[in-house]
Scaffold this motif. Structure first.
Motif, mmCIF file in Angstrom:
data_model
loop_
_atom_site.group_PDB
_atom_site.id
_atom_site.type_symbol
_atom_site.label_atom_id
_atom_site.label_comp_id
_atom_site.label_asym_id
_atom_site.label_seq_id
_atom_site.Cartn_x
_atom_site.Cartn_y
_atom_site.Cartn_z
ATOM 1 N N PRO A 184 0.840 -1.202 0.000
ATOM 2 C CA PRO A 184 0.000 0.000 0.000
ATOM 3 C C PRO A 184 0.874 1.250 0.000
ATOM 4 C CG PRO A 184 0.068 -0.989 2.172
ATOM 5 C CD PRO A 184 0.792 -1.927 1.247
ATOM 6 N N THR A 185 0.403 2.314 -0.600
ATOM 7 C CA THR A 185 1.151 3.569 -0.631
ATOM 8 C C THR A 185 1.110 4.241 0.734
ATOM 9 O OG1 THR A 185 0.573 3.847 -2.944
ATOM 10 C CG2 THR A 185 1.333 5.789 -1.796
ATOM 11 N N ILE A 186 -0.051 4.224 1.385
ATOM 12 C CA ILE A 186 -0.210 4.827 2.709
ATOM 13 C C ILE A 186 -0.332 3.712 3.731
ATOM 14 C CG2 ILE A 186 -1.689 6.250 4.176
ATOM 15 C CD1 ILE A 186 -2.442 7.806 1.649
ATOM 16 N N LEU A 187 0.502 3.764 4.785
ATOM 17 C CA LEU A 187 0.468 2.732 5.813
ATOM 18 C C LEU A 187 -0.673 2.972 6.797
ATOM 19 C CD1 LEU A 187 4.301 2.515 6.527
ATOM 20 C CD2 LEU A 187 2.926 1.013 5.096
ATOM 21 N N ASP A 188 -0.644 4.078 7.489
ATOM 22 C CA ASP A 188 -1.644 4.427 8.500
ATOM 23 C C ASP A 188 -1.462 5.901 8.831
ATOM 24 O OD1 ASP A 188 -3.138 2.029 9.319
ATOM 25 O OD2 ASP A 188 -1.189 1.250 9.937
ATOM 26 N N VAL A 199 -1.393 12.657 10.461
ATOM 27 C CA VAL A 199 -0.983 12.817 9.057
ATOM 28 C C VAL A 199 -0.720 11.433 8.462
ATOM 29 C CG1 VAL A 199 0.895 13.683 7.587
ATOM 30 C CG2 VAL A 199 -0.048 15.113 9.381
ATOM 31 N N ASP A 200 -1.089 11.227 7.187
ATOM 32 C CA ASP A 200 -0.863 9.945 6.531
ATOM 33 C C ASP A 200 0.625 9.629 6.458
ATOM 34 O OD1 ASP A 200 -3.534 9.472 6.108
ATOM 35 O OD2 ASP A 200 -3.535 10.230 4.052
ATOM 36 N N ILE A 201 0.978 8.419 6.914
ATOM 37 C CA ILE A 201 2.342 7.918 6.839
ATOM 38 C C ILE A 201 2.438 7.082 5.569
ATOM 39 C CG2 ILE A 201 4.070 6.466 7.928
ATOM 40 C CD1 ILE A 201 3.525 8.818 9.692
ATOM 41 N N LYS A 202 3.373 7.414 4.706
ATOM 42 C CA LYS A 202 3.528 6.715 3.432
ATOM 43 C C LYS A 202 4.725 5.776 3.477
ATOM 44 C CE LYS A 202 1.255 10.411 1.065
ATOM 45 N NZ LYS A 202 1.265 11.465 0.121
ATOM 46 N N VAL A 203 4.746 4.811 2.573
ATOM 47 C CA VAL A 203 5.812 3.821 2.512
ATOM 48 C C VAL A 203 7.178 4.499 2.415
ATOM 49 C CG1 VAL A 203 6.747 1.929 1.123
ATOM 50 C CG2 VAL A 203 4.306 2.037 1.558
ATOM 51 N N ARG A 204 7.275 5.608 1.733
ATOM 52 C CA ARG A 204 8.580 6.267 1.576
ATOM 53 C C ARG A 204 9.130 6.800 2.896
ATOM 54 N NH1 ARG A 204 5.583 10.763 -1.469
ATOM 55 N NH2 ARG A 204 5.240 12.306 0.148
ATOM 56 N N HIS A 205 8.323 6.866 3.949
ATOM 57 C CA HIS A 205 8.774 7.349 5.253
ATOM 58 C C HIS A 205 9.319 6.240 6.154
ATOM 59 C CE1 HIS A 205 5.659 10.488 4.144
ATOM 60 N NE2 HIS A 205 6.823 11.103 4.069
ATOM 61 N N VAL A 206 9.274 4.982 5.682
ATOM 62 C CA VAL A 206 9.744 3.852 6.484
ATOM 63 C C VAL A 206 11.246 3.955 6.710
ATOM 64 C CG1 VAL A 206 10.076 1.339 6.507
ATOM 65 C CG2 VAL A 206 7.900 2.305 5.766
ATOM 66 N N ILE A 207 11.644 3.786 7.977
ATOM 67 C CA ILE A 207 13.057 3.783 8.345
ATOM 68 C C ILE A 207 13.548 2.349 8.500
ATOM 69 C CG2 ILE A 207 14.698 4.408 10.160
ATOM 70 C CD1 ILE A 207 12.865 6.849 10.689
ATOM 71 N N SER A 260 6.775 -1.781 11.144
ATOM 72 C CA SER A 260 7.796 -0.829 10.709
ATOM 73 C C SER A 260 7.839 0.364 11.648
ATOM 74 C CB SER A 260 7.528 -0.356 9.282
ATOM 75 O OG SER A 260 6.259 0.240 9.192
ATOM 76 N N TRP A 261 8.967 1.037 11.652
ATOM 77 C CA TRP A 261 9.128 2.316 12.325
ATOM 78 C C TRP A 261 9.348 3.336 11.220
ATOM 79 C CZ3 TRP A 261 8.305 3.314 17.346
ATOM 80 C CH2 TRP A 261 8.239 2.226 18.207
ATOM 81 N N VAL A 262 8.706 4.488 11.349
ATOM 82 C CA VAL A 262 8.754 5.492 10.285
ATOM 83 C C VAL A 262 9.051 6.877 10.858
ATOM 84 C CG1 VAL A 262 7.115 4.215 8.847
ATOM 85 C CG2 VAL A 262 6.277 5.947 10.406
ATOM 86 N N GLY A 263 9.535 7.742 9.991
ATOM 87 C CA GLY A 263 9.714 9.140 10.348
ATOM 88 C C GLY A 263 8.483 9.913 9.913
ATOM 89 N N VAL A 290 7.946 7.006 14.758
ATOM 90 C CA VAL A 290 6.726 6.412 15.295
ATOM 91 C C VAL A 290 6.460 5.023 14.717
ATOM 92 C CG1 VAL A 290 5.632 8.632 15.714
ATOM 93 C CG2 VAL A 290 5.250 7.486 13.549
ATOM 94 N N ASP A 291 5.642 4.283 15.427
ATOM 95 C CA ASP A 291 5.071 3.034 14.956
ATOM 96 C C ASP A 291 3.685 3.387 14.438
ATOM 97 O OD1 ASP A 291 3.736 0.640 14.616
ATOM 98 O OD2 ASP A 291 4.317 -0.174 16.559
ATOM 99 N N PRO A 292 3.456 3.403 13.124
ATOM 100 C CA PRO A 292 2.162 3.865 12.603
ATOM 101 C C PRO A 292 0.974 3.018 13.038
ATOM 102 C CG PRO A 292 3.521 2.995 10.834
ATOM 103 C CD PRO A 292 4.371 3.019 12.071
ATOM 104 N N LYS A 293 1.201 1.804 13.512
ATOM 105 C CA LYS A 293 0.088 0.970 13.964
ATOM 106 C C LYS A 293 -0.215 1.183 15.444
ATOM 107 C CE LYS A 293 0.436 -2.473 10.450
ATOM 108 N NZ LYS A 293 0.075 -3.818 10.103
#
Length: 56
Positions: free
Chosen positions: A7-11, A18-26, A38-41, A49-52
């Motif tokens: 998916p393009t947007i995780l959560d 704000v929508d967290i997108k796959v490109r923000h995954v660290i 995943s952990w994302v910026g 953050v953990d988007p879930k």
């Protein structure tokens, strides 16, 4: 068999919504039960953050 598309947007971010997108995954990892996580910026509040987290 081709892999399923990601998916393009995780959560939404747990702090700002704000929508967290796959490109923000660290970093990506699996839990002991095999669940992918995943952990994302966050692009809005600059937090790592953990988007879930808001889904639990």
């Amino acid at each position: 068999m081709a892999p399923e598309p990601q998916p393009t947007i995780l959560d939404p971010g747990p702090h700002c919504g704000v929508d967290i997108k796959v490109r923000h995954v660290i970093i990506r990892y699996e839990t002991e039960s095999g669940e992918p996580r995943s952990w994302v910026g966050c692009p809005a509040c600059d937090a790592i953050v953990d988007p879930k987290a808001n889904a639990q």
